[in-house]
Design a protein around this motif. Structure first.
Motif, PDB file in Angstrom:
ATOM      1  N   MET A   1      25.772 -67.698  -3.977  1.00 35.93           N
ATOM      2  CA  MET A   1      25.854 -68.871  -3.136  1.00 35.93           C
ATOM      3  C   MET A   1      27.004 -69.777  -3.571  1.00 35.93           C
ATOM      4  O   MET A   1      27.675 -70.356  -2.725  1.00 35.93           O
ATOM      5  CB  MET A   1      24.535 -69.632  -3.157  1.00 35.93           C
ATOM      6  CG  MET A   1      23.437 -68.940  -2.362  1.00 35.93           C
ATOM      7  SD  MET A   1      22.022 -69.999  -2.052  1.00 35.93           S
ATOM      8  CE  MET A   1      22.727 -71.165  -0.916  1.00 35.93           C
ATOM      9  N   GLU A   3      29.823 -68.936  -4.849  1.00 40.43           N
ATOM     10  CA  GLU A   3      31.077 -68.377  -4.353  1.00 40.43           C
ATOM     11  C   GLU A   3      31.255 -68.651  -2.855  1.00 40.43           C
ATOM     12  O   GLU A   3      32.363 -68.929  -2.390  1.00 40.43           O
ATOM     13  CB  GLU A   3      31.138 -66.878  -4.635  1.00 40.43           C
ATOM     14  CG  GLU A   3      32.504 -66.300  -4.403  1.00 40.43           C
ATOM     15  CD  GLU A   3      32.602 -64.868  -4.879  1.00 40.43           C
ATOM     16  OE1 GLU A   3      33.216 -64.082  -4.150  1.00 40.43           O
ATOM     17  OE2 GLU A   3      32.067 -64.549  -5.958  1.00 40.43           O
ATOM     18  N   GLY A   4      30.176 -68.584  -2.101  1.00 42.94           N
ATOM     19  CA  GLY A   4      30.244 -68.874  -0.668  1.00 42.94           C
ATOM     20  C   GLY A   4      30.677 -70.305  -0.404  1.00 42.94           C
ATOM     21  O   GLY A   4      31.543 -70.562   0.445  1.00 42.94           O
ATOM     22  N   TYR A   5      30.084 -71.251  -1.136  1.00 45.29           N
ATOM     23  CA  TYR A   5      30.490 -72.649  -0.987  1.00 45.29           C
ATOM     24  C   TYR A   5      31.948 -72.837  -1.410  1.00 45.29           C
ATOM     25  O   TYR A   5      32.699 -73.572  -0.773  1.00 45.29           O
ATOM     26  CB  TYR A   5      29.591 -73.571  -1.808  1.00 45.29           C
ATOM     27  CG  TYR A   5      28.194 -73.743  -1.258  1.00 45.29           C
ATOM     28  CD1 TYR A   5      27.965 -73.959   0.101  1.00 45.29           C
ATOM     29  CD2 TYR A   5      27.091 -73.699  -2.100  1.00 45.29           C
ATOM     30  CE1 TYR A   5      26.684 -74.127   0.597  1.00 45.29           C
ATOM     31  CE2 TYR A   5      25.801 -73.871  -1.612  1.00 45.29           C
ATOM     32  CZ  TYR A   5      25.602 -74.089  -0.270  1.00 45.29           C
ATOM     33  OH  TYR A   5      24.331 -74.260   0.219  1.00 45.29           O
ATOM     34  N   ASP A   7      34.356 -70.556  -1.385  1.00 44.12           N
ATOM     35  CA  ASP A   7      35.226 -69.936  -0.378  1.00 44.12           C
ATOM     36  C   ASP A   7      35.396 -70.824   0.852  1.00 44.12           C
ATOM     37  O   ASP A   7      36.456 -70.839   1.476  1.00 44.12           O
ATOM     38  CB  ASP A   7      34.684 -68.574   0.045  1.00 44.12           C
ATOM     39  CG  ASP A   7      34.840 -67.508  -1.023  1.00 44.12           C
ATOM     40  OD1 ASP A   7      35.612 -67.731  -1.990  1.00 44.12           O
ATOM     41  OD2 ASP A   7      34.181 -66.450  -0.903  1.00 44.12           O
ATOM     42  N   ASN A   8      34.345 -71.561   1.195  1.00 42.77           N
ATOM     43  CA  ASN A   8      34.395 -72.465   2.343  1.00 42.77           C
ATOM     44  C   ASN A   8      34.893 -73.864   1.969  1.00 42.77           C
ATOM     45  O   ASN A   8      34.881 -74.760   2.811  1.00 42.77           O
ATOM     46  CB  ASN A   8      33.021 -72.557   3.008  1.00 42.77           C
ATOM     47  CG  ASN A   8      32.662 -71.293   3.738  1.00 42.77           C
ATOM     48  OD1 ASN A   8      33.484 -70.736   4.458  1.00 42.77           O
ATOM     49  ND2 ASN A   8      31.446 -70.823   3.542  1.00 42.77           N
ATOM     50  N   ARG A   9      35.267 -73.999   0.711  1.00 42.58           N
ATOM     51  CA  ARG A   9      35.770 -75.277   0.190  1.00 42.58           C
ATOM     52  C   ARG A   9      34.787 -76.425   0.409  1.00 42.58           C
ATOM     53  O   ARG A   9      35.174 -77.557   0.688  1.00 42.58           O
ATOM     54  CB  ARG A   9      37.143 -75.597   0.759  1.00 42.58           C
ATOM     55  CG  ARG A   9      38.176 -74.573   0.318  1.00 42.58           C
ATOM     56  CD  ARG A   9      39.553 -74.906   0.795  1.00 42.58           C
ATOM     57  NE  ARG A   9      40.474 -73.886   0.324  1.00 42.58           N
ATOM     58  CZ  ARG A   9      41.522 -74.149  -0.437  1.00 42.58           C
ATOM     59  NH1 ARG A   9      41.787 -75.371  -0.793  1.00 42.58           N
ATOM     60  NH2 ARG A   9      42.309 -73.171  -0.817  1.00 42.58           N
ATOM     61  N   ASP A  10      33.515 -76.104   0.271  1.00 41.49           N
ATOM     62  CA  ASP A  10      32.446 -77.089   0.404  1.00 41.49           C
ATOM     63  C   ASP A  10      32.073 -77.574  -0.998  1.00 41.49           C
ATOM     64  O   ASP A  10      31.070 -77.161  -1.572  1.00 41.49           O
ATOM     65  CB  ASP A  10      31.251 -76.463   1.120  1.00 41.49           C
ATOM     66  CG  ASP A  10      30.128 -77.449   1.403  1.00 41.49           C
ATOM     67  OD1 ASP A  10      30.208 -78.611   0.929  1.00 41.49           O
ATOM     68  OD2 ASP A  10      29.165 -77.058   2.084  1.00 41.49           O
ATOM     69  N   SER A  13      28.432 -79.258  -1.598  1.00 40.73           N
ATOM     70  CA  SER A  13      27.321 -78.314  -1.728  1.00 40.73           C
ATOM     71  C   SER A  13      27.451 -77.491  -3.004  1.00 40.73           C
ATOM     72  O   SER A  13      26.458 -77.188  -3.669  1.00 40.73           O
ATOM     73  CB  SER A  13      27.272 -77.377  -0.515  1.00 40.73           C
ATOM     74  OG  SER A  13      27.031 -78.116   0.662  1.00 40.73           O
ATOM     75  N   LEU A  14      28.676 -77.139  -3.341  1.00 37.26           N
ATOM     76  CA  LEU A  14      28.933 -76.375  -4.559  1.00 37.26           C
ATOM     77  C   LEU A  14      28.434 -77.137  -5.781  1.00 37.26           C
ATOM     78  O   LEU A  14      27.696 -76.593  -6.608  1.00 37.26           O
ATOM     79  CB  LEU A  14      30.426 -76.080  -4.683  1.00 37.26           C
ATOM     80  CG  LEU A  14      30.885 -75.341  -5.930  1.00 37.26           C
ATOM     81  CD1 LEU A  14      30.406 -73.898  -5.911  1.00 37.26           C
ATOM     82  CD2 LEU A  14      32.405 -75.381  -6.028  1.00 37.26           C
ATOM     83  N   SER A  28      29.114 -68.431 -13.066  1.00 35.10           N
ATOM     84  CA  SER A  28      28.920 -69.745 -12.433  1.00 35.10           C
ATOM     85  C   SER A  28      29.994 -70.725 -12.876  1.00 35.10           C
ATOM     86  O   SER A  28      30.584 -71.440 -12.050  1.00 35.10           O
ATOM     87  CB  SER A  28      27.543 -70.320 -12.802  1.00 35.10           C
ATOM     88  OG  SER A  28      26.518 -69.429 -12.469  1.00 35.10           O
ATOM     89  N   THR A  31      33.371 -69.801 -11.393  1.00 38.28           N
ATOM     90  CA  THR A  31      33.453 -70.185  -9.980  1.00 38.28           C
ATOM     91  C   THR A  31      33.811 -71.666  -9.854  1.00 38.28           C
ATOM     92  O   THR A  31      34.661 -72.039  -9.030  1.00 38.28           O
ATOM     93  CB  THR A  31      32.128 -69.884  -9.255  1.00 38.28           C
ATOM     94  OG1 THR A  31      31.853 -68.484  -9.362  1.00 38.28           O
ATOM     95  CG2 THR A  31      32.189 -70.287  -7.790  1.00 38.28           C
TER      96      THR A  31
END
Length: 119
Positions: A1, A3-5, A7-10, A13-14, A28, A31
């Motif tokens: 999760m 990595e997903g945040y 990648d989306n530059r969030d 949430s990250l 972790s 990331t």
């Protein structure tokens, strides 16, 4: 999760997810450091690296490549030399990626002698 945040530059949430994690492993931390480098938050990347060390997590070459990128963008020659000494002291093997990152870091800071030594 994480990595997903990332990648989306969030970043919000990250950070929320990272802060809520009961335990954090090296991936972790990597990331988080890489995220800050990717979005140009170089000082924050270094701060995360310092927190990681305070927690007793040992960096791997992936960690160090991100940290070297942050130092290179900051032009922090004293810290650059420190991280190079850290790599040498801990016997971390310089593969082509880590070695190239060292050379790049010194070159961006205008330290040709350091780049040649790293080469």
């Amino acid at each position: 999760m994480l990595e997903g945040y990332a990648d989306n530059r969030d970043g919000e949430s990250l950070h929320q997810l990272f802060d809520r994690m009961p335990s954090r492993h090296l991936v972790s931390w990597n990331t988080m450091i890489a995220f800050h480098v990717q979005v140009g938050e170089f000082r924050q990347a270094i701060e995360v690296f310092q927190r990681m060390q305070e927690k007793g997590i040992q960096p791997n070459p992936v960690t160090l490549i991100s940290v070297l990128s942050a130092f290179a963008c900051l032009g922090a020659l004293a810290q650059e030399r420190w991280i190079h000494a850290y790599i040498d002291k801990h016997g971390i093997e310089l593969d082509e990626n880590l070695g190239s990152s060292l050379i790049n870091m010194y070159a961006k800071c205008g330290c040709l002698e350091g780049a040649i030594q790293a080469f």
